[in-house]
Structures are given as structure tokens and as C-alpha cells.
Design an enzyme around this catalytic site. Structure first.
Site, PDB file in Angstrom:
ATOM      1  N   ASP A  43      -1.563  -0.824   6.034  1.00  0.00           N
ATOM      2  CA  ASP A  43      -1.852  -0.337   7.383  1.00  0.00           C
ATOM      3  C   ASP A  43      -3.324  -0.091   7.647  1.00  0.00           C
ATOM      4  OD1 ASP A  43      -1.797   3.229   7.421  1.00  0.00           O
ATOM      5  OD2 ASP A  43      -2.047   1.952   5.683  1.00  0.00           O
ATOM      6  N   ASP A  75       0.861  -1.175   0.000  1.00  0.00           N
ATOM      7  CA  ASP A  75       0.000   0.000   0.000  1.00  0.00           C
ATOM      8  C   ASP A  75       0.902   1.232   0.000  1.00  0.00           C
ATOM      9  OD1 ASP A  75      -2.262   1.690   0.397  1.00  0.00           O
ATOM     10  OD2 ASP A  75      -1.848   1.708   2.537  1.00  0.00           O
ATOM     11  N   ASP A  94      -6.666  -2.668   3.319  1.00  0.00           N
ATOM     12  CA  ASP A  94      -5.568  -3.557   2.939  1.00  0.00           C
ATOM     13  C   ASP A  94      -5.761  -4.984   3.446  1.00  0.00           C
ATOM     14  OD1 ASP A  94      -4.112  -1.395   1.762  1.00  0.00           O
ATOM     15  OD2 ASP A  94      -3.503  -0.762   3.762  1.00  0.00           O
TER      16      ASP A  94
END
Length: 1232
Positions: free
Chosen positions: A883, A424, A887
Site C-alpha cells: 500500500d 507487505d 512497496d
């Protein structure tokens, strides 16, 4: 308990759309709910009714355990015997109770009970921890209405559907509740939902207007109502139901529902009625177990077990056939065995049946080929490895106080075999802490500070400029340029630090979190002197008014902090405050802003009535607020993505569109996140007409409600006037470029999957060196070519994307420059087509040929689908890191999921296999711990099979030597202790403490990591090699022992060695041989390894001494075996030495030859470190470090190398250009 009666709060939110905007009108009839799945009926304040049929709802007790008191034994036993090896040993233990067994029942059952019992004990301990956590939650207290308007404490687990509860500030909600009233007059309350969706911002919930009078304990004495609503389901963001109260029906939506495990904040207390309890609650409906993941080594280990089973069956067949032949043809001649008076086990007349019985005997006898303690040893090792990861201070984050956490120990070795990292961006590569840096107002750009991307670019430009100054003619020696760059190459990565370069003013401004803006034209009221002062005033007011934040006075500073729904929104409010427009208060229907200008000494507090608020969503990509100012003007203020805002501008509102677009592109190139700001003036009649439509949509019950609200919002958000744009910086996390550079040198591929727009993602890619100048960029987008426009839209888009993929693939194939680098950038719309079955393999083939891949505007589902495509398409180990809650999908889909405990809560961490606090710690997690764990586990398993083959085959040889009699040469207790005690601790120490090189060397020589992805230590060549080593050792141990002891006297008195003596001597040789072998295998010794290896040998002698001293009824032929039989005989010690040396000589010769003529990378490093050449000869050490990098085209190192090549080509051209006939084609690296 709070006193009865409501503390009159100050906020009334009746008309805010975010909080259901307008109170729904009363429905006149009890209409049916929209679809099946809406059968739940809740009788409020009458919980006893739900204990009986037809309701019989569950109580509020929750359990996350795998077992309970009744199911533990059967379920845990089943789990253990799902392992094929354990199933085999169970069968062998059962057969040990029959006459066909070659061993005593104890020697077969005891190891199995020990191994399985240990594993079950581990399961029990882990489940006990879960049980204690459950009990802690179930035992929490909450205030419940007990009747007659009185409330008393009750445990969470005893709550029932229909109970009325009172929850106080900072308490968790014990179940899913319908909010009835709160300490605020308007029935609103603030809720933190971090445990549900990972978001740290507060949400506002509000009660129905009809239940607001239930504002104290006594009001519930006669309260009754009925709720008809949806059945239990996992959807956190929807709720459909009706409240029947006082003969009227009121619609319920998610803004009235308080979900279990969310927390009450900034509100003294709330009253609510329980709707869903226990496992019916939405949080428990979402509590799906993480997918079961197994490492590559563990999967391969199954095949090795199958191979050994095959060998076991094969030699058992040989033994049984040999036994049947001897029984049929030779046994009749052995008159002393009385062949005519025997059982079916030894019947010459039915030799085939005897052979079948002997097959069972042989399968038990040779069972030591399968290591019974392997699984337990691996589990112990992995738990200890995980402990070392958890306690690594180099991965401790001082800011958050968090350490790395191995949330599962099953995948430790998988960390050392990663091929592709899917990351990410926001909150992972960047901090997710926004700083207001620049803005564009009325076509003028403000803000002279530099983003980290601009700073990095400036540093690189400065380096280039200095080189050109040092060598204007390009006549310096090439070696000089190379050395200069090589110095940079091996020096630490440039540290990117946030900084600004103020153009106006000399004083250094104190740092303000969320505000890094520098431009005196707007600061300190100077904006009043600008030509476009009115537009600037409107811009500041939009920042201060268009939001859903909650102000909190900081008593220490006297200023306000803001609980905002996103970091961007918080940065806008801080910016507005610094510009002189401080959002300071919300009341019933208003927002108050303290404006310092035009009179800074006497700020004016202005009131703006909030009429409606149209909230932001990922689909809308904008939010709007409708306000009425003190002059009575009604305004719509809007902020959102520039592409969305620009298409909604009026013809007369596009005055600044061209300049603003230009500034937005500049901000995007600088790696900044941008939003456009616009407004619209409304006539009162226009607003009232729209509001009537909005009311109608709002009071609709059914699945079309959201669609109707969206349509009505679209009617309002058009014909806007552009004011300007904002640019905030999401800073790179500390150490991200260095980490990416090191991971690239380790040979890892890195993909970035982000929801940001393409320009922002690309420029973050440049900042962290995933992209560089000279890299050929391939951009895939869902654009239809002119010739395809007449076709079906979807088909045309797919054909366009296929054409783009085909052309890009062809371009890569035709590229002749070996140093050329390609980067693939694709947006979410194109990706949705590229992931379809007929395109995904072509897309993946293109992607793996590119040095870096960036996917923009991707949804959480697309992240998971891309991860699955890479995992299944490449058949290599993937690691996903993120995080946020968005995700979770890719973290669970990847072979290894890593969660970052950052700003966006703990949702990603809770779904992960490992958690870290910063992306930079991924370098150490993989390059150090991953490398170590892979080699440790691989060597440990290979050694385990080696020692069991060396031991197990000696039993086969002896049985063949004694006419396939089924007789074991070893005492039963020797065999029992072999795997469990005498050889278990050294192999565990190998798996826990082994280091081929220290941690700092792993980081200096990242190419060592490739030993894992290439599987150099657990390929079939190495596995078979260890098995052959075991075969060789078994032959040496058995035949040399028999050859030496067979034909001669064993002791001075002329006694020959009996079976007990041969067994003791042979077993001594095995203990010495396998322990010396593991000592040769180890590269790193601590006192623990010395204790375990040599202590195991000493333990054998101690056992032999003590065991021989027991009663002969226990020891049999082994009575006083050590003191009286083997120890006094010199040949015992000589044979032990000779066999130990002979067994280990081939392995010693192999590693000596390999180190001398074909050394591996770690062999060279070990030798350099041993002779301290890294200290004495730094140039050699640096040279070796430069070699120990995988060829990579991303990272800062690759950028420097590209520049070196460019300079070399340039200098070569200048040196040869003086030749009149010389012609050199331009280098393809001239743009590197």
C-alpha cells in the site's frame, strides 16, 4: 486573487532542524558547485532569456501520451505489425494484389484492415484519454508576474523558467519552484506531497530569510536574481543550488523547493520562482513507464502460433511440390489447357518455378489456419472481464467508497495462476491506524487492554479449556472430537474484533480514535498518586513535545486534530491529550501545551521554546527535540527504536532498562509496535558549543553536508536517561485471517516482507495464522559463530548464514513427520547476504520448503530483490501486494502487482496492475475472478485454434482433391466473414460469461483455484487435443460432403452439385459444427450466449439469402445460391445434420466418459448443484467441501487440524496406556 500584502502568520520556524533548523549564513564568495551536473542557470523574473541559446529550457507543457498527431500512424502501425500473425497477414494482403493470389484482394485486405484498425482505434481511444487528462492539467491557471508589480492568470503550459508565480491555498504547484515568501511572516508554508511519495502527512517548507520582504505583488516590480543549481534529475529528496541576490550568495536546499504536483495547504498564498518546467520537473523525471508485463498464456500463445506457422509452411510445401509434379508430368497431356501457351505460373517446361509461385499461393490460401481476429477478440474479452472486476460490488469498500480496479486488462488470466503471494505488512495486513494501547514508565507497565493478538490467543485457549472440561479423562469417542473440530473447521473464521478488558472502572468509555488505553492508574489525574509521578510527568511531556505535528482546531468538538508525519506520532499526541497534556499551538519559536494537572478545572498553558529538532529517518531510527522550558532549563527529548536508544544511555540512565526491556518483549509478543523514550539535561554552555558546530555543518554546501549533520547530531544524542516505552497497536485489517486461510486452502504460498522488527512481525504472523504453535521456526540472522570471528567480517557473516541455511535444509530433509510445518524468519541484515549470487539459490531452496516465510527489517530495494528471486527462481507466477511508496519496487517486479488504496497514499496503486481497498478482497480477486478469467481465456484460445484448423484444412483438402490447383472451394465473402462475423461473437461470449461454478462455490471450494497454477486447461496435452479435434472435424466435414454429393444427383431434376453448391454446403456444416462445439464447451448459459451462438447460425442463413439476391456480377456462381440451389434440396439439410453430429460426437463422448469415470472437481460440483444435493444433503456437501482444500500448513484451518491430530494422539495414548507391555513413542505432533 488574494489581496496584496502578507497576512501575518503566527509561526516562526527559524531554528527547527526539520525545516533547515538555522537560517544559513551568507556566503562571501560565489564558490563552485560541488560536482558535474550542476550547470543550470535561472534568471529570476526574466523568463524571456531562457527562450534563447545557450539556455532554451523547455516550456511547461507536459505530455504522457504514447503518440501525437504526426507519430500515431507510423508508431501504432509498427506496434500492430510487431505481432507475427499480423505481419503474415500483411504480407498475404500485399500478395493478394499479384496474379499468384487465390482470393480477391478485398477478401484478404478487408479482414486485416478491420482487425488492425480496431486495435489501432483502441490504442487511439486510450491515448486520447491520456491526452485529455494532459490538456486538463496543462490548461490549469496560475497567477504569474507580468511586469511592473502586476500579476495575471496564465495557463500552466505557458509558464517559462524564471517566471515568478503566486500560488494560493489548495492549489497545486505548476512547476518546481523556489519558495520566496508566503502569507506567514516567517515564510513557511504547508505542503501535501501525496502525489509524489504517497505520504498523506503535511510537510513544512520555508523561504530564505533574504527573500521574506518580497511579501506583496508590488515588491516584484524590480526583483531580479540568479539561481545556479543542479540539472534536472529524478531525486525528490535532494536539491543543491545557490541564490545570487543583492550581490550575495545563499545556499538552497530541499526545504526551499516546492515540487510540481504537490499541493499548498493551510497557507493563504506563496510566491515562488520557476526552476524546472515540464518534463524537467522532478515528478516528470520520476514518471517512468511501468514495466511491460505479459501473461503466461499470452507467451505460450506465441509458441502455438509458431507451431501453426510450421504446419502452414509444411502443407504449403506439400501443395507446391504436388503442383510442380502435376504441372511437369500431367499438364502436357491436358491439351485443353493449352500447355504450350501459358505463363510462368503454369509452365510445364519450368515446373520448379511454377512450384515456387504456387508456394506463395498456398501460403495465402491456407492462411486461415492462423486466426487473424484472435488478438482483437482477446483484447475485447479482457476489457469486458476487467469491467466486471471493476463493477464487483463484493469488492466495494463502504468506508472509502473505492471499488476494485483492473488498471491493466492484460493480466486478467494471470490472476488465476498465482503460486506465491508476497505481501507487505503495515497497511496491507494491518490498518496503519495506530492505537495507543500500553506503556512502560519508570519500570512499571501500564495498560490493561488486550491487543487483537492477545484476544485471538485467549479465544483459542478458551476453546482448548472447554474441550478439556468436556473430556477430563480423554475417554470420549474420537469421532466426537473430530466432528466437534470439523464443525469449527467449516464454520466461518473467528472474527477478530478490537476490544479491551478493563480492570479498573465499570463504565464503558467512548471510543477515541488512536487511543484504546485502559488503566485507571494513569487516567483522570490518578497518576499524581503514583510513586513515580515525576517520571510519568516527564513521559507525558515527551509525548506532547517530541514531534513535528501541526495542530488544527476542530470547531465541532473544541479539541485539536493533528497533522502528523506518521500514524504513530498522531497516536502519541492523542494519548498525551487524553492524559491531560494537550498540544495546542505553535508560534514563532515555541510549542504550547495545555496541562490540566494538577488543577483539572484550571488548565495551564505552558510555553516550551523549540531550539532545534533532529528529525527521524529510517537510518537514524530516532528523533530528538531540544527545548527550553519556562524555568530556563534546556532539555533534549528523544524517542526511537529501543535498540538505538538503549545503546545511547548514560551509565546513570539505565535504572529502568531491565524492566523496560522485559515490558518491550511482552508488548512485541502481543503484536504491538514499540518505541523507547529518553531525555537529557543540557547546560547552556554545552548547548551553545554544540550549536556552533551544528551551524557550521548546516552552512556547508556539498555532498558531505548530510554526513556532517549526522555526526553533529550523534554528539548530542548520547548519555541519555531512559524514561519508558510506548506500545501502539497496528490493528489487523478486517477479514485478514479468513482471507489468508482461504488462500492457503487454495494452495497459495504467502511471504510477508516488512520493515518491522522481528518480534512484531512474528506476532502478527500468529494473529493472522501464518504461524501457529507447534510450527518449527527457522530464524536466520547475521550472527558470527565464535570460531569464525577471526576471519574477514563479511566472509564470516556469509559463512555463518550459509551454515544456518545448510543446517535448516538438512533438518527439513530429515523430518519424518508428514505433518511437521516449518516457518522461515529472516531479518534484513541477513537477507542482504542471502540475496547475493552465491547464496540466493540455497536461500530460495530453503524458503520454498517452508510453509511460511517472514522477512523482517527489509528495505524497499530488498523487497524488490526478494520478489525477483522468487519469480525467476521458481519460474512460477508471483503476486506482490502493498500500500505504500516503499512497496512500488516489488509491485513492479512481480508478475502481478496489487496496490491497496489505503492510508499511505496512492503511490502503490499508481504502480500496480490491480488495486483493491482491503487485503481481504484479494480472496475474491484471485479465487473467483482469477479462476474464471484463466479458464475463460484458456478455453477461448483453444477453441479459436480448433475452429480455424477445422475450417482451414478443408481448403487444403479441396486443393489436393482438385490437383493442387490453388482453387478455393469457398466464395471470398464466406471466408471474409468467417472470423470477423460468423464465429466471433460466440467465442467472445465464452471468454466473458463462462462460469464452471458460481462465485460462492469458488469460495467454498478453494482447491478449484489450483486448476490455474497447474495449468490444467492450457497445457500442451489439451492444446494438442483441441488441434486434433479440429483436424478430425475438417476430415469429417470435407470427405463426408464430397462422398455424399460426388456420385449422385444433388436435386430432383438430376443436377449435380457444382463448386458453389459444395462450398455453400460445406461452409454451412462448418458453421453448425463449430457453434455446436462451443455450446457443448460452455457450462453456464445466459440469454446472451444463446443469442450469440444460435444467432451466428441464423446470421449465416440470412447472409446466404441476401447475398444470393445481389447482382450476378457481384455474386458470380453464388447467385440465388440459397433460394434456388441448396435450400430446396433435402440432402443439404441431411448432410448438415449428419456432419454436425459426427463432428461433435467424439467431444461429447469424451466429456461423458470423463464425467462418469474420471471427473474433475468442478464436474462433481456441477452435478451436485444440478441435482440440488447441496440443499437436500448438507452432510455430503460439507464432506465434499472438506475434500476440496489443498493440503496446507498455514491458516486457521491448519491450526485446527493440528489440534485435532494432537487430541487424537493424546486419546490414543490414554487408551493404550493401560496395557502393561505397550510402548508408544511420543508423537512429534504433541506440541502442535
Amino acid at each position: 486573487m488574494a489581496p496584496e500584502g502578507r497576512k501575518r502568520g503566527k509561526i516562526r520556524w527559524s531554528k527547527l532542524y526539520t525545516f533547515s533548523c538555522i537560517r544559513p549564513s551568507v556566503l562571501e564568495s560565489d564558490g563552485p558547485l560541488p560536482s558535474p551536473g550542476f550547470s543550470r542557470v535561472v534568471h529570476c523574473n526574466r523568463s524571456q532569456m531562457h527562450k534563447k541559446k545557450p539556455f532554451k529550457y523547455p516550456n511547461n507543457y507536459i505530455s504522457t501520451t504514447k503518440y501525437n498527431a504526426l507519430t500515431f500512424l507510423p508508431k501504432a502501425t509498427f506496434e500492430q505489425f510487431r505481432r507475427v500473425a499480423n505481419l503474415y497477414f500483411l504480407l498475404a494482403a500485399a500478395l493478394s494484389l499479384t496474379p499468384v493470389t487465390p482470393f480477391s484482394a478485398v477478401s484478404m485486405i478487408a479482414p486485416l484492415v478491420f482487425v488492425v484498425g480496431l486495435s489501432m482505434l483502441k490504442e487511439a481511444l486510450e491515448d486520447w484519454r491520456r491526452f485529455m487528462q494532459d490538456m486538463k492539467v496543462n490548461s490549469r491557471k496560475v497567477s504569474v508576474h507580468t511586469g511592473e508589480g502586476k500579476f495575471g492568470n496564465k495557463s500552466w503550459q505557458n509558464l517559462r523558467v524564471g517566471d515568478v508565480v503566486k500560488v494560493e491555498k489548495d492549489q497545486f504547484f505548476p512547476a518546481d519552484l523556489l519558495l520566496l515568501s508566503s502569507s506567514y511572516e516567517d515564510g513557511i508554508c504547508y505542503v501535501e506531497t501525496m502525489n509524489l511519495d504517497g505520504e498523506t502527512n503535511l510537510k513544512v517548507k520555508r523561504a530564505l530569510e533574504t527573500t521574506l520582504p518580497l511579501d506583496n505583488d508590488a515588491a516584484f516590480a524590480d526583483f531580479t536574481a540568479t539561481i545556479r543549481c543542479e540539472d534536472p534529475n529524478p531525486n525528490l529528496y535532494t536539491f543543491v543550488g545557490n541564490l545570487e541576490y543583492e550581490q550575495q550568495v545563499f545556499p538552497i536546499d530541499p526545504s526551499q523547493v516546492l515540487l510540481r504536483d504537490s499541493k499548498l495547504r493551510n497557507t493563504q498564498y506563496v510566491y515562488g520562482v520557476v526552476i524546472f518546467t515540464g518534463h524537467d520537473s522532478k515528478v516528470m523525471q520520476n514518471a517512468t513507464r511501468s514495466p511491460s508485463k505479459r501473461s503466461t498464456i499470452e507467451k505460450k500463445m506465441d509458441y502455438i502460433i509458431y507451431l501453426l506457422f510450421t504446419v502452414l509452411v509444411l502443407i504449403s510445401l506439400i501443395s507446391s511440390i504436388g503442383f510442380a509434379v502435376k504441372t511437369k508430368f500431367l499438364m502436357p497431356k491436358w491439351w485443353y489447357l493449352q500447355p504450350d501457351n501459358t505463363t510462368n505460373l503454369y509452365d510445364p517446361k519450368n515446373a520448379s518455378l511454377s512450384g515456387v509461385f504456387h508456394l506463395v499461393t498456398a501460403l495465402i490460401l491456407y492462411g486461415y489456419l492462423i486466426p487473424i481476429s484472435l488478438y482483437v477478440s482477446i483484447e475485447i474479452v479482457k476489457v469486458l472481464q476487467a469491467t466486471f472486476i471493476n463493477q464487483d460490488l463484493q469488492m466495494y469498500d463502504e468506508e472509502t467508497g473505492n471499488t476494485a480496479q483492473a488498471r491493466t486488462s492484460n493480466l486478467n488470466e494471470e490472476l488465476g495462476q498465482v503460486d506465491t503471494i508476497l505481501s507487505d505488512k503495515t497497511g496491507t495486513l494491518t490498518c496503519n491506524q495506530m492505537d495507543f494501547l500500553k506503556c512502560s514508565i519508570a519500570g512499571v507497565s501500564y495498560g490493561v487492554g488486550s491487543s487483537e493478538v492477545e484476544i485471538a490467543a485467549a479465544k483459542h485457549m478458551a476453546v482448548d479449556h472447554n474441550r478439556q472440561k468436556a473430556d477430563p479423562a480423554g475417554n470420549h469417542d474420537i469421532h466426537y472430537s473430530s466432528e466437534n473440530d470439523e464443525g469449527n473447521l467449516h464454520s466461518p473464521e473467528i472474527e477478530l474484533e478490537p476490544m479491551t478488558t478493563p480492570r479498573f472502572g465499570n463504565g464503558k468509555k467512548p471510543s477515541i480514535k488512536g487511543f484504546s488505553f485502559e488503566d485507571d492508574r494513569l487516567m483522570n489525574g490518578n497518576w499524581l498518586n503514583e510513586a513515580n509521578a515525576n517520571s510519568i510527568l516527564l513521559f507525558f511531556r515527551i509525548l506532547a513535545l517530541c514531534h513535528t505535528a501541526i495542530p488544527e482546531l476542530n470547531p465541532e468538538t473544541g479539541s485539536f486534530n493533528y497533522e502528523a508525519e506518521s500514524p504513530d506520532e498522531g497516536a502519541f499526541l492523542v494519548a498525551a491529550r487524553e492524559f491531560g497534556f494537550e498540544f495546542c499551538k505553535r508560534t514563532q519559536t515555541s510549542v504550547f501545551v495545555r496541562e490540566r494537572y494538577p488543577s483539572p478545572a484550571h488548565p495551564i498553558e505552558r510555553e516550551y521554546k523549540v531550539l532545534n529538532l533532529l528529525e527521524f529517518s529510517s537510518k537514524r531510527k530516532r528523533m530528538s527535540v531540544i527545548i527550553q522550558n519556562e524555568e530556563g532549563e534546556i532539555l533534549l527529548l528523544c524517542k526511537g527504536a529501543d535498540s538505538i536508544i538503549f545503546e545511547r544511555l548514560a551509565k546513570t540512565g539505565r535504572t529502568y532498562e531491565h524492566d523496560t526491556s522485559k515490558h518491550l518483549n511482552e508488548y512485541g509478543e502481543a503484536g504491538l509496535r514499540t518505541l523507547a523514550l529518553a531525555y537529557k539535561k543540557l547546560e547552556e554552555s554545552e548547548y551553545l558549543a554544540w550549536n556552533a558546530e551544528f551551524l557550521k555543518a548546516k552552512t556547508t554546501i556539498g555532498p558531505d553536508r548530510d554526513h556532517l549533520l549526522e555526526r553533529v547530531a550523534d554528539l548530542m544524542e548520547k548519555d541519555l536517561v531512559l524514561v519508558g516505552a510506548t506500545a501502539v497497536e497496528d490493528k489487523l485489517q478486517k477479514g485478514v485471517p479468513q482471507c489468508i486461510d482461504k488462500l492457503a486452502q487454495a494452495g497459495l504460498k504467502i511471504w510477508v516482507l516488512t520493515g518491522d522488527k522481528m518480534e512484531t512481525a512474528i506476532n502478527i504472523g500468529y494473529a493472522c495464522s501464518l504461524l501457529r504453535q507447534g510450527m518449527k521456526r527457522i530464524c536466520l540472522s547475521a550472527i558470527i559463530n565464535t570460531e569464525l570471528r577471526n576471519q574477514d567480517h563479511k566472509k564470516a557473516v556469509k559463512e555463518s548464514i550459509l551454515l544456518q541455511i545448510t543446517n535448516a535444509t538438512q533438518m527439513i530433509k530429515l523430518e519424518k513427520d508428514p505433518h511437521a510445518a516449518f516457518a522461515l524468519v529472516i531479518d534484513g541484515k541477513a537477507l542482504s547476504y542471502a540475496l547475493e549470487d552465491d547464496l540466493k539459490h540455497q536461500f530460495l531452496s530453503l524458503a520454498v520448503e517452508c510453509a511460511s516465510v517472514i522477512c523482517c527489517r527489509v528495505s524497499p530495494k530488498q523487497k524488490a530483490l526478494v520478489t525477483r528471486l522468487v519469480k525467476e527462481g521458481t519460474r512460477k507466477t508471483t503476486l506482490a501486494i502493498g500500500d505504500g511508496a516503499n512497496d512500488v519496487g516489488m509491485i513492479q517486479e512481480a508478475d502481478i502487482g496489487v496496490g491497496i488504496s489505503g492510508v499511505e497514499g496512492m503511490q502503490a496503486v499508481m504502480a500496480s496492475d490491480f488495486s483493491i481497498s482491503q487485503f481481504r478482497f484479494l480472496e475474491r480477486l484471485l479465487v473467483v475472478h482469477g479462476h474464471w478469467c484463466y479458464k475463460r481465456i484458456a478455453q477461448m484460445i483453444c477453441y479459436f485454434f480448433y475452429k480455424n484448423i477445422a475450417f482451414g484444412l478443408t481448403i487444403f483438402y479441396f486443393e489436393a482433391f482438385t490437383g493442387f490447383s490453388g482453387q478455393s472451394v469457398y466464395d471470398d465473402w464466406y471466408m471474409l466473414l468467417f472470423n470477423v462475423i460468423l464465429t466471433s461473437l460466440p467465442v467472445i461470449s465464452l471468454g466473458v460469461f463462462e462460469q464452471d461454478v458460481p462465485s460462492e462455490v469458488c469460495l467454498q471450494f478453494p482447491a478449484l483455484y489450483q486448476q490455474g497454477p497447474k495449468n490444467l486447461f492450457f497445457d500442451w496435452y489439451r492444446i494438442i487435443g483441441w488441434m486434433v479435434n479440429g483436424l478430425y472435424s475438417s476430415i469429417i466435414i470435407f470427405f463426408i460432403t464430397v462422398f455424399i454429393l460426388g456420385p449422385q444427383a444433388f436435386r430432383d431434376g438430376g443436377e449435380t452439385a457444382d463448386m458453389a453448391a459444395v462450398g455453400a454446403i460445406m461452409f454451412t456444416c462448418i458453421i453448425w459444427a463449430v457453434n455446436c462445439q462451443i455450446a457443448l464447451t460452455m457450462s453456464h448459459f445466459t440469454w446472451i450466449q444463446h443469442l450469440f451462438v444460435w444467432g451466428s447460425i441464423c446470421t449465416w442463413y440470412l447472409f446466404l439469402l441476401l447475398y444470393g439476391m445481389l447482382s450476378p456480377s457481384i455474386t458470380g456462381n453464388s447467385s440465388r445460391i440459397f433460394i434456388d440451389v441448396v435450400a430446396p434440396a433435402p440432402i443439404y439439410w441431411i448432410v448438415t445434420f449428419l456432419i454436425t453430429a459426427a463432428c461433435n460426437f467424439p467431444y461429447f463422448s469424451h466429456i461423458a466418459f470423463q464425467r462418469a469415470f474420471h471427473p474433475m472437481d468442478h464436474h462433481i460440483i456441477q452435478e451436485i448443484k444440478y441435482y440440488k444435493k447441496d440443499i437436500e444433503d448438507e452432510n455430503m456437501w460439507r464432506r465434499e467441501r472438506s475434500k476440496a482444500r489443498e493440503k496446507t500448513k498455514i491458516g486457521f484451518t491448519a491450526r485446527v487440524e493440528a489440534k485435532i491430530r494432537h487430541l487424537r494422539v493424546k486419546m490414543h495414548k490414554k487408551q493404550t496406556s493401560s496395557g502393561p507391555q505397550s510402548e508408544f513413542p511420543s508423537s512429534p505432533m504433541s506440541g502442535a
